[in-house]
Design a protein around this motif. Structure first.
Motif, PDB file in Angstrom:
ATOM      1  N   LEU A  57       0.840  -1.191   0.000  1.00  0.00           N
ATOM      2  CA  LEU A  57       0.000   0.000   0.000  1.00  0.00           C
ATOM      3  C   LEU A  57       0.881   1.249   0.000  1.00  0.00           C
ATOM      4  O   LEU A  57       1.890   1.307   0.714  1.00  0.00           O
ATOM      5  N   ASP A 115      -2.904   2.374  -4.242  1.00  0.00           N
ATOM      6  CA  ASP A 115      -3.548   3.436  -3.485  1.00  0.00           C
ATOM      7  C   ASP A 115      -4.718   2.906  -2.665  1.00  0.00           C
ATOM      8  O   ASP A 115      -5.282   1.841  -2.944  1.00  0.00           O
ATOM      9  N   THR A 116      -5.099   3.690  -1.660  1.00  0.00           N
ATOM     10  CA  THR A 116      -6.192   3.318  -0.765  1.00  0.00           C
ATOM     11  C   THR A 116      -7.008   4.561  -0.437  1.00  0.00           C
ATOM     12  O   THR A 116      -6.561   5.686  -0.606  1.00  0.00           O
ATOM     13  N   GLU A 119     -10.115   2.227   4.525  1.00  0.00           N
ATOM     14  CA  GLU A 119      -9.691   0.825   4.603  1.00  0.00           C
ATOM     15  C   GLU A 119      -9.980   0.059   3.319  1.00  0.00           C
ATOM     16  O   GLU A 119     -10.069  -1.167   3.322  1.00  0.00           O
ATOM     17  N   ASP A 120     -10.100   0.795   2.199  1.00  0.00           N
ATOM     18  CA  ASP A 120     -10.345   0.174   0.897  1.00  0.00           C
ATOM     19  C   ASP A 120      -9.155   0.345  -0.031  1.00  0.00           C
ATOM     20  O   ASP A 120      -8.546   1.425  -0.093  1.00  0.00           O
ATOM     21  N   TRP A 121      -8.840  -0.722  -0.755  1.00  0.00           N
ATOM     22  CA  TRP A 121      -7.901  -0.664  -1.868  1.00  0.00           C
ATOM     23  C   TRP A 121      -8.623  -0.118  -3.086  1.00  0.00           C
ATOM     24  O   TRP A 121      -9.796  -0.425  -3.323  1.00  0.00           O
ATOM     25  N   ARG A 130     -12.901  -1.331  -6.197  1.00  0.00           N
ATOM     26  CA  ARG A 130     -12.198  -1.275  -4.923  1.00  0.00           C
ATOM     27  C   ARG A 130     -12.647  -2.446  -4.054  1.00  0.00           C
ATOM     28  O   ARG A 130     -13.724  -3.006  -4.243  1.00  0.00           O
ATOM     29  N   ILE A 133      -9.222  -3.714   2.178  1.00  0.00           N
ATOM     30  CA  ILE A 133      -7.825  -4.143   2.247  1.00  0.00           C
ATOM     31  C   ILE A 133      -7.718  -5.518   2.892  1.00  0.00           C
ATOM     32  O   ILE A 133      -6.927  -6.372   2.450  1.00  0.00           O
TER      33      ILE A 133
END
Length: 206
Positions: A57, A115-116, A119-121, A130, A133
């Protein structure tokens, strides 16, 4: 495997097991990515590898300089070129790749920065795609984290190099119905309905 030459020097990648040993004491999420992620998902070797990719990340990228103290770190800045990444330097948002090696040795390891938001990719291929994570990866029986195969294949769907088609064919039998459905949706939304992988992916979904 014999070392592989590139315009920026020779590659002689370490193994996923060696990557796990390097990161054993650091409390940040990371995942083996690329073709090795597919192999860890299917449970056996699929093809030769010229490098090894590790997904990290972006928010955690300074940890590389701690983990690999005494190594050289080079950033793809601009993409397609390499320049030294200086100690303590925050990398700009357009840098996604970092090549690493012990001084005066071949390249050993490549990091892919993702990228994030919260708490999401967020996918660089399509920011509307998305995932949490915590749900990005799986772990082998001996503790090696790797990127979920459907997410890795989504990355590979753009270029469709011969090795990407090999990885897709190898991974297809181990993809559960929900994984296939995720990949179908991601490819369709990003690359359209004519992508050649879609027919094989949907064969068992009807």
């Amino acid at each position: 495997m014999a070392p592989t030459s590139t315009p920026w020097g020779t590659w002689d990648p370490i193994t996923p097991t060696a990557v796990a040993a390097l990161f054993a004491c650091f409390d940040v999420p990371w995942w083996v990515a690329g073709g090795y992620a597919v192999e860890l998902a299917v449970g056996h070797p699929v093809r030769d590898h010229t490098d090894i990719d590790v997904l990290l990340l972006r928010r955690d990228h300074p940890v590389i300089q701690e983990v690999l103290a005494g190594w050289e770190w080079w950033a793809a800045d601009p993409p397609g070129e390499l320049r030294p990444w200086l100690p303590g330097e925050p990398l700009p948002a357009h840098v996604h790749d970092i090549w690493c090696r012990p001084t005066d040795q071949p390249w050993r390891l490549q990091f892919m920065l993702n990228d994030t938001t919260g708490e999401d990719w967020i996918s660089r291929r399509n920011p509307d795609i998305r995932e949490p994570i915590a749900a990005l990866g799986a772990t082998t029986a001996d503790g090696i984290p790797y990127l979920r195969p459907e997410i890795q294949l989504f990355y590979k769907a753009k270029g469709r190099r011969p090795k990407d088609d090999v990885d897709f064919t190898a991974a297809l039998p181990v993809l559960a119905t929900d994984q296939r459905a995720w990949l179908v949706d991601a490819i369709t939304r990003t690359h359209g309905q004519d992508h050649p992988w879609l027919r094989r992916l949907t064969a068992d979904l009807s």
